[in-house]
Design a protein around this motif. Structure first.
Motif, PDB file in Angstrom:
ATOM      1  N   UNK A  25      62.827 -22.150  46.157  1.00  0.00           N
ATOM      2  CA  UNK A  25      63.012 -20.796  45.622  1.00  0.00           C
ATOM      3  C   UNK A  25      61.679 -20.063  45.518  1.00  0.00           C
ATOM      4  N   UNK A  26      60.650 -20.755  45.006  1.00  0.00           N
ATOM      5  CA  UNK A  26      59.338 -20.133  44.866  1.00  0.00           C
ATOM      6  C   UNK A  26      58.741 -19.776  46.225  1.00  0.00           C
ATOM      7  N   UNK A  27      58.926 -20.658  47.202  1.00  0.00           N
ATOM      8  CA  UNK A  27      58.398 -20.362  48.533  1.00  0.00           C
ATOM      9  C   UNK A  27      59.067 -19.132  49.134  1.00  0.00           C
ATOM     10  N   UNK A  28      60.388 -19.045  48.967  1.00  0.00           N
ATOM     11  CA  UNK A  28      61.107 -17.887  49.500  1.00  0.00           C
ATOM     12  C   UNK A  28      60.667 -16.602  48.820  1.00  0.00           C
ATOM     13  N   UNK A  29      60.611 -16.624  47.492  1.00  0.00           N
ATOM     14  CA  UNK A  29      60.195 -15.430  46.750  1.00  0.00           C
ATOM     15  C   UNK A  29      58.757 -15.062  47.083  1.00  0.00           C
ATOM     16  N   UNK A  30      57.887 -16.067  47.206  1.00  0.00           N
ATOM     17  CA  UNK A  30      56.480 -15.792  47.517  1.00  0.00           C
ATOM     18  C   UNK A  30      56.338 -15.120  48.872  1.00  0.00           C
ATOM     19  N   UNK A  31      57.113 -15.607  49.854  1.00  0.00           N
ATOM     20  CA  UNK A  31      57.045 -14.993  51.185  1.00  0.00           C
ATOM     21  C   UNK A  31      57.499 -13.543  51.136  1.00  0.00           C
ATOM     22  N   UNK A  32      58.617 -13.275  50.445  1.00  0.00           N
ATOM     23  CA  UNK A  32      59.128 -11.905  50.364  1.00  0.00           C
ATOM     24  C   UNK A  32      58.170 -11.001  49.589  1.00  0.00           C
ATOM     25  N   UNK A  33      57.638 -11.497  48.489  1.00  0.00           N
ATOM     26  CA  UNK A  33      56.710 -10.686  47.692  1.00  0.00           C
ATOM     27  C   UNK A  33      55.435 -10.402  48.478  1.00  0.00           C
ATOM     28  N   UNK A  34      54.934 -11.421  49.201  1.00  0.00           N
ATOM     29  CA  UNK A  34      53.715 -11.227  49.988  1.00  0.00           C
ATOM     30  C   UNK A  34      53.917 -10.180  51.065  1.00  0.00           C
ATOM     31  N   UNK A  35      55.038 -10.276  51.789  1.00  0.00           N
ATOM     32  CA  UNK A  35      55.325  -9.275  52.816  1.00  0.00           C
ATOM     33  C   UNK A  35      55.484  -7.883  52.205  1.00  0.00           C
ATOM     34  N   UNK A  36      56.147  -7.813  51.057  1.00  0.00           N
ATOM     35  CA  UNK A  36      56.301  -6.516  50.392  1.00  0.00           C
ATOM     36  C   UNK A  36      54.969  -5.933  49.951  1.00  0.00           C
ATOM     37  N   UNK A  37      54.089  -6.768  49.411  1.00  0.00           N
ATOM     38  CA  UNK A  37      52.777  -6.280  48.989  1.00  0.00           C
ATOM     39  C   UNK A  37      51.929  -5.835  50.176  1.00  0.00           C
ATOM     40  N   UNK A  38      52.041  -6.570  51.291  1.00  0.00           N
ATOM     41  CA  UNK A  38      51.313  -6.148  52.494  1.00  0.00           C
ATOM     42  C   UNK A  38      51.777  -4.768  52.941  1.00  0.00           C
ATOM     43  N   UNK A  39      53.108  -4.565  52.954  1.00  0.00           N
ATOM     44  CA  UNK A  39      53.638  -3.265  53.360  1.00  0.00           C
ATOM     45  C   UNK A  39      53.178  -2.168  52.405  1.00  0.00           C
ATOM     46  N   UNK A  40      53.227  -2.435  51.111  1.00  0.00           N
ATOM     47  CA  UNK A  40      52.797  -1.433  50.131  1.00  0.00           C
ATOM     48  C   UNK A  40      51.316  -1.131  50.287  1.00  0.00           C
ATOM     49  N   UNK A  41      50.506  -2.170  50.498  1.00  0.00           N
ATOM     50  CA  UNK A  41      49.072  -1.972  50.666  1.00  0.00           C
ATOM     51  C   UNK A  41      48.773  -1.120  51.906  1.00  0.00           C
ATOM     52  N   UNK A  42      49.463  -1.400  53.009  1.00  0.00           N
ATOM     53  CA  UNK A  42      49.254  -0.616  54.218  1.00  0.00           C
ATOM     54  C   UNK A  42      49.601   0.862  53.982  1.00  0.00           C
ATOM     55  N   UNK A  43      50.727   1.093  53.330  1.00  0.00           N
ATOM     56  CA  UNK A  43      51.162   2.479  53.091  1.00  0.00           C
ATOM     57  C   UNK A  43      50.173   3.205  52.188  1.00  0.00           C
ATOM     58  N   UNK A  44      49.728   2.558  51.124  1.00  0.00           N
ATOM     59  CA  UNK A  44      48.787   3.202  50.201  1.00  0.00           C
ATOM     60  C   UNK A  44      47.467   3.534  50.885  1.00  0.00           C
ATOM     61  N   UNK A  45      46.989   2.618  51.726  1.00  0.00           N
ATOM     62  CA  UNK A  45      45.729   2.870  52.418  1.00  0.00           C
ATOM     63  C   UNK A  45      45.880   3.923  53.518  1.00  0.00           C
ATOM     64  N   UNK A  46      47.098   4.096  54.030  1.00  0.00           N
ATOM     65  CA  UNK A  46      47.318   5.050  55.111  1.00  0.00           C
ATOM     66  C   UNK A  46      47.580   6.466  54.607  1.00  0.00           C
ATOM     67  N   UNK A  47      47.881   6.626  53.332  1.00  0.00           N
ATOM     68  CA  UNK A  47      48.217   7.948  52.796  1.00  0.00           C
ATOM     69  C   UNK A  47      47.111   8.977  53.020  1.00  0.00           C
ATOM     70  N   UNK A  48      45.814   8.650  52.792  1.00  0.00           N
ATOM     71  CA  UNK A  48      44.775   9.679  53.031  1.00  0.00           C
ATOM     72  C   UNK A  48      44.750  10.210  54.455  1.00  0.00           C
ATOM     73  N   UNK A  49      45.032   9.365  55.448  1.00  0.00           N
ATOM     74  CA  UNK A  49      45.043   9.833  56.835  1.00  0.00           C
ATOM     75  C   UNK A  49      46.173  10.835  57.056  1.00  0.00           C
ATOM     76  N   UNK A  50      47.346  10.563  56.486  1.00  0.00           N
ATOM     77  CA  UNK A  50      48.455  11.508  56.615  1.00  0.00           C
ATOM     78  C   UNK A  50      48.191  12.781  55.821  1.00  0.00           C
ATOM     79  N   UNK A  51      47.475  12.679  54.697  1.00  0.00           N
ATOM     80  CA  UNK A  51      47.136  13.875  53.936  1.00  0.00           C
ATOM     81  C   UNK A  51      46.155  14.758  54.700  1.00  0.00           C
ATOM     82  N   UNK A  52      45.264  14.141  55.477  1.00  0.00           N
ATOM     83  CA  UNK A  52      44.275  14.909  56.238  1.00  0.00           C
ATOM     84  C   UNK A  52      44.858  15.490  57.522  1.00  0.00           C
ATOM     85  N   UNK A  53      45.547  14.647  58.293  1.00  0.00           N
ATOM     86  CA  UNK A  53      46.059  15.078  59.603  1.00  0.00           C
ATOM     87  C   UNK A  53      47.505  15.537  59.560  1.00  0.00           C
TER      88      UNK A  53
END
Length: 372
Positions: free
Chosen positions: A89-117
């Motif tokens: 259970x922990x391995x499954x949740x960890x994988x899903x949480x890690x993938x979700x955090x990666x996606x959130x991190x990418x989106x947050x870091x990409x926001x300034x580029x979309x705000x500029x262009x």
């Protein structure tokens, strides 16, 4: 021993002893159950604490990790089955949480580029020019380069991979299958930089000289990536074909169908979901390939000429754009944020392919079950 030789006192003592042992066993089970619950709560708490400590870069993180390992060892010794369930259970949740955090991190870091262009960053009907020094940011050339190389790679890996899987699974003799299948799986382990070096030293000069095209043509890159994805497509598709039940194929042969008709009408449709998954993995390998394409491509951040569909010209792909630019950009700049925006676009494309494959699989399952 018969009933007439048992005294009432002796029978009562045996019953009392049995009841006492039963109550003792129940108490032991209950105590062990509480221990199991405590171990479960302890493991969950320590994992959460270690994860949060890692995110905030706490000095207590190693202590939480070591404590979790100790609790895990105790749980494995006392309640192995429960601990195994908790760990899965922990391995499954960890994988899903890690993938979700990666996606959130990418989106947050990409926001300034979309705000500029703005949407011009991915708008194919805009200027489609990348000139960071002039404040022009457009990922359209990189997206289009990724699409073109992927199409060429799939055109190479798809038909050849499915044909190879059919040969190994349905046509080849047993001794040939025992040699070819491990060899194909070994080919999947060749590092991508080796393919890229071969493409740079052999395929690039050949395509440039024979076809008189620009160095680093998308066609040559797509061919190399297609051959890189070929072992994956063959291996996964062959497993899917081998999983088709033998009675289905035997029934087709029994009514007079030839081997080819059986493969065409029974084997391939029954294994279509697995074959589509194999091609999807090949597409993912092609879209996510970095080193081979980075070595061969010319890194010109523009649309192919004279038309955007010219696969014999060169441009940039999303992965090579990130790989070639990383380390030369200061964090916090718009250029830096644009690299993360390229990662977001790539993530969206791959996720869309995954959803599309699931829809194809569901439709094929309904068709095989007789439902349209």
């Amino acid at each position: 021993m018969t009933a007439e030789f048992q005294s009432p006192a002796r029978g009562s003592a045996v019953v009392r002893w049995g009841r006492e042992r039963g109550r003792s066993l129940r108490r032991s089970v209950e105590r062990l159950g509480w221990v199991g619950r405590l171990l479960a709560v302890g493991q969950l708490s320590l994992v959460v604490a270690a994860f949060v400590g890692f995110l905030v870069q706490s000095v207590w993180t190693p202590l939480f990790v070591v404590s979790f390992l100790v609790v895990f060892g105790l749980g494995w010794g006392l309640r192995e089955a429960l601990t195994a369930k908790i760990m899965t259970f922990l391995m499954t949740v960890s994988a899903l949480v890690t993938l979700g955090l990666i996606a959130v991190f990418l989106v947050l870091e990409a926001i300034p580029a979309f705000q500029t262009a703005g949407l011009d960053l991915i708008n194919p009907f805009g200027e489609n020019a990348w000139a960071a020094s002039q404040g022009q940011y457009s990922l359209v050339p990189m997206i289009w380069g990724t699409v073109l190389t992927t199409i060429v790679a799939v055109a190479v890996a798809g038909p050849l991979g499915i044909a190879g899987a059919l040969f190994i699974s349905e046509i080849a003799p047993g001794w040939v299958r025992d040699i070819v299948k491990p060899a194909v799986e070994i080919l999947a382990g060749i590092p991508s930089i080796v393919y890229g070096f071969i493409g740079f030293t052999i395929i690039n000069p050949y395509v440039t000289g024979r076809l008189s095209v620009n160095p680093g043509a998308l066609f040559a890159i797509g061919v190399v990536i297609g051959f890189m994805a070929l072992p994956t497509v063959i291996s996964v598709a062959e497993d899917a074909l081998a999983a088709v039940p033998s009675p289905m194929k035997d029934g087709s042969l029994a009514v007079g169908a030839t081997d080819w008709q059986t493969m065409q009408s029974v084997t391939v449709p029954a294994a279509f979901s697995g074959i589509s998954a194999a091609v999807l993995l090949g597409i993912g390998r092609a879209m996510g390939e970095t080193m081979a394409a980075t070595v061969m491509i010319s890194h010109s951040r523009r649309l192919p000429e004279p038309t955007g569909y010219n696969v014999f010209d060169s441009t940039e792909t999303l992965t090579t754009f990130i790989a070639s630019s990383y380390g030369h950009v200061t964090p916090g700049e718009t250029f830096w944020s644009a690299l993360f925006a390229a990662g977001v676009v790539l993530l969206v494309i791959v996720t869309g392919l995954g959803i599309a494959s699931q829809l194809v699989e569901m439709r094929m399952e309904r068709k095989l079950q007789g439902n349209q």
